[in-house]
Design a protein around this motif. Sequence first.
Motif, PDB file in Angstrom:
ATOM      1  N   TYR A 108       0.833  -1.208   0.000  1.00  0.00           N
ATOM      2  CA  TYR A 108       0.000   0.000   0.000  1.00  0.00           C
ATOM      3  C   TYR A 108       0.870   1.262   0.000  1.00  0.00           C
ATOM      4  O   TYR A 108       0.722   2.146  -0.842  1.00  0.00           O
ATOM      5  CB  TYR A 108      -0.906   0.029   1.239  1.00  0.00           C
ATOM      6  CG  TYR A 108      -2.071  -0.925   1.206  1.00  0.00           C
ATOM      7  CD1 TYR A 108      -2.869  -1.063   0.074  1.00  0.00           C
ATOM      8  CD2 TYR A 108      -2.409  -1.678   2.332  1.00  0.00           C
ATOM      9  CE1 TYR A 108      -3.957  -1.928   0.067  1.00  0.00           C
ATOM     10  CE2 TYR A 108      -3.493  -2.544   2.325  1.00  0.00           C
ATOM     11  CZ  TYR A 108      -4.260  -2.666   1.194  1.00  0.00           C
ATOM     12  OH  TYR A 108      -5.339  -3.509   1.187  1.00  0.00           O
ATOM     13  N   SER A 115      -5.633   5.436  -2.010  1.00  0.00           N
ATOM     14  CA  SER A 115      -6.733   4.704  -1.394  1.00  0.00           C
ATOM     15  C   SER A 115      -6.622   3.231  -1.762  1.00  0.00           C
ATOM     16  O   SER A 115      -5.900   2.855  -2.684  1.00  0.00           O
ATOM     17  CB  SER A 115      -8.090   5.248  -1.868  1.00  0.00           C
ATOM     18  OG  SER A 115      -8.269   4.967  -3.245  1.00  0.00           O
ATOM     19  N   VAL A 116      -7.374   2.392  -1.064  1.00  0.00           N
ATOM     20  CA  VAL A 116      -7.416   0.969  -1.383  1.00  0.00           C
ATOM     21  C   VAL A 116      -8.036   0.736  -2.767  1.00  0.00           C
ATOM     22  O   VAL A 116      -7.519  -0.064  -3.556  1.00  0.00           O
ATOM     23  CB  VAL A 116      -8.164   0.184  -0.283  1.00  0.00           C
ATOM     24  CG1 VAL A 116      -8.441  -1.255  -0.735  1.00  0.00           C
ATOM     25  CG2 VAL A 116      -7.352   0.180   1.006  1.00  0.00           C
ATOM     26  N   THR A 269      -8.173  -4.728   4.217  1.00  0.00           N
ATOM     27  CA  THR A 269      -8.656  -4.061   2.999  1.00  0.00           C
ATOM     28  C   THR A 269      -9.560  -2.876   3.285  1.00  0.00           C
ATOM     29  O   THR A 269      -9.939  -2.163   2.357  1.00  0.00           O
ATOM     30  CB  THR A 269      -9.434  -5.047   2.105  1.00  0.00           C
ATOM     31  OG1 THR A 269     -10.625  -5.478   2.792  1.00  0.00           O
ATOM     32  CG2 THR A 269      -8.591  -6.259   1.763  1.00  0.00           C
ATOM     33  N   PHE A 271     -10.376   0.650   3.982  1.00  0.00           N
ATOM     34  CA  PHE A 271      -9.624   1.895   3.849  1.00  0.00           C
ATOM     35  C   PHE A 271      -9.781   2.803   5.073  1.00  0.00           C
ATOM     36  O   PHE A 271      -8.933   3.660   5.320  1.00  0.00           O
ATOM     37  CB  PHE A 271     -10.053   2.624   2.574  1.00  0.00           C
ATOM     38  CG  PHE A 271      -9.244   3.857   2.284  1.00  0.00           C
ATOM     39  CD1 PHE A 271      -7.855   3.796   2.223  1.00  0.00           C
ATOM     40  CD2 PHE A 271      -9.858   5.083   2.083  1.00  0.00           C
ATOM     41  CE1 PHE A 271      -7.098   4.925   1.959  1.00  0.00           C
ATOM     42  CE2 PHE A 271      -9.110   6.222   1.817  1.00  0.00           C
ATOM     43  CZ  PHE A 271      -7.722   6.145   1.751  1.00  0.00           C
ATOM     44  N   VAL A 274      -6.733   1.470   6.887  1.00  0.00           N
ATOM     45  CA  VAL A 274      -5.518   1.609   6.086  1.00  0.00           C
ATOM     46  C   VAL A 274      -5.161   3.076   5.870  1.00  0.00           C
ATOM     47  O   VAL A 274      -3.984   3.452   5.826  1.00  0.00           O
ATOM     48  CB  VAL A 274      -5.688   0.889   4.733  1.00  0.00           C
ATOM     49  CG1 VAL A 274      -4.495   1.142   3.819  1.00  0.00           C
ATOM     50  CG2 VAL A 274      -5.870  -0.616   4.954  1.00  0.00           C
ATOM     51  N   PHE A 445      -8.071  -9.479  -3.056  1.00  0.00           N
ATOM     52  CA  PHE A 445      -6.758  -8.929  -2.722  1.00  0.00           C
ATOM     53  C   PHE A 445      -5.726 -10.038  -2.534  1.00  0.00           C
ATOM     54  O   PHE A 445      -4.610  -9.955  -3.048  1.00  0.00           O
ATOM     55  CB  PHE A 445      -6.844  -8.107  -1.437  1.00  0.00           C
ATOM     56  CG  PHE A 445      -6.854  -6.637  -1.674  1.00  0.00           C
ATOM     57  CD1 PHE A 445      -5.685  -5.894  -1.662  1.00  0.00           C
ATOM     58  CD2 PHE A 445      -8.044  -5.988  -1.943  1.00  0.00           C
ATOM     59  CE1 PHE A 445      -5.699  -4.533  -1.900  1.00  0.00           C
ATOM     60  CE2 PHE A 445      -8.069  -4.629  -2.180  1.00  0.00           C
ATOM     61  CZ  PHE A 445      -6.894  -3.898  -2.160  1.00  0.00           C
TER      62      PHE A 445
END
Length: 567
Positions: A108, A115-116, A269, A271, A274, A445
């Motif tokens: 990432y 962003s994811v 996953t 966001f 993350v 993912f």
Amino acid sequence: MNVLAQADLRLDANAIDYVLLAVYFVLVLGIGYLARRQVSTSLDFFLSGRSLPAWVTGLAFISANLGAVEVMGMSANGAQYGMPTMHYFWVGAIPAMLFLGIVMMPFYYGSKVRSVPEFMLRRFGRAAHLVNGISFATAQVLIAGANLFLLASVVNLLLGLPLWVSIVVAAVIVLSYTALGGLSAAIYNEVLQFFVIVAALLPLTVVGLVKVGGWQGLVDKVSASPGGGAEQMSSWPGEAMTGLGSSFWSVVGIVFGLGFVLSFGYWTTNFVEVQRAMASKSMSAARRTPIIGAFPKMFVPFIVIVPSMIAAVSVGELIRDKPALLEGGSGETGVTFNYALLLLMRDLLPNGMLGVAIAGLLASFMAGMAANLSSFNTVFTYDIWQSYVKKNEPDTYYLNMGRWVTAGGTILAIGTAFIASGYENILQYLQDLFAFFNSPLFATFLLGMFWKRMTPHAGWAGLVTGAASAGTVWGLAQAEVIGLSDLGVSMVAAATAFVVDVVVSVVVSLVTAPKPDEQLVGLVYSLTSKESLKHATTGEDAGWYRRPGLLAGIALLITIVLNIIFG
């Protein structure tokens, strides 16, 4: 809830409590105003300019999750099921958080995506990107509504305002600081809110344990309580919570359904989480963010679940209504498990301490809703609006657009708050959402990151069919075609979504063309140089206590010990 119950639930706040609340809100809005002065670009607004230290993003990482799902949702489950609720933390969070820091954050952060969904764009192309962007934005509005509903419930009980007025007032407060300072305002407020939440719930736990005669007193009372029993004081096998009716399948469901599919699908996953790590100032700080968050995370159950268990055996309304609530009905007082902490606060805390406790509850819901809004505005602005509607506008356009999107997301959350209000246990509502949205995304993912043959067509096809299969399981359970209830519905739906996503992705990949290898460098593990995944170990990143692998090992060891002690 009937009128008598509403009157009984009213928190007896006085002037000192309101003064403490006023001070808290001034601090929150002040942080938003100060953060606004540091926002000059869209990157500042959406990702804090990638400039924050690991301890700030680490606390924000965990505080962003201390919303409805942690405080009211977990406390409701604690009052209903007892110690098995610990699995949401020790099995259903810590391993996935450590995996995110060790394995996934290098991809990432190293790819410099915003962003994811943008990572999905680079790996799978526009179709998967659009599907992920729309599904994520939808999920955040729904989850923000859950946080907003519970925030409004506290305001309603405190001030006696109608619920719809409370929802609007609560929404305006969160909107004010999030729209002013963007992600920085949300993150710095989340750090403040973390300490406020602990200051609120730790005394409640201590006072509650004193009331029931210490830990042994709690064990005795829970074991003897109607609808309780000794199994509520042991985290394994958790049959009542999973609803699977078998010790073996309950353990399998907790380990695979909750601990792998639901947990990894959410933490790796989502966001919302993350994004906090991506705001860090370096690769090392980004990797340490979820690992630092894991340490307070593993101890949160002691200030959320334990007091709710105390409430279940010491609050008159819950003692009286628990047997009926466990059977899916409603008791004579009209309370639900969602109100366990509020009832305990009402009964145990004196004025002054009550003000801190109320501020702590409001802080938790505001942190959760602000996290949903800050991730929603990023994904909608970057991944939907900029990508498919207005592609080449000046940066100031997207900065201003982000503020308008925040306002729009808040209005939508007001609507979805009334959807959440229909659930007796708010945690079940949120777990259902995670099964629909996060589980298939995690499968996509995982395959895409470790299997270079997976194709762009497989990316979107797996997401759509996985989500559809989860919805099918949920619908069949609601129609009582299949005998599942409570967490069992979410676990089976999530596992089904994961398996269907994998099968469809493999089949579609075998009949469609993959991307060339050179387009997958930095996105697929086998095609990415190990050097590019490493982080600095000098300067601000030097020191054994900044080594992600060592910190993750310590966190995992403590988690295993906690499982053994309370198993």
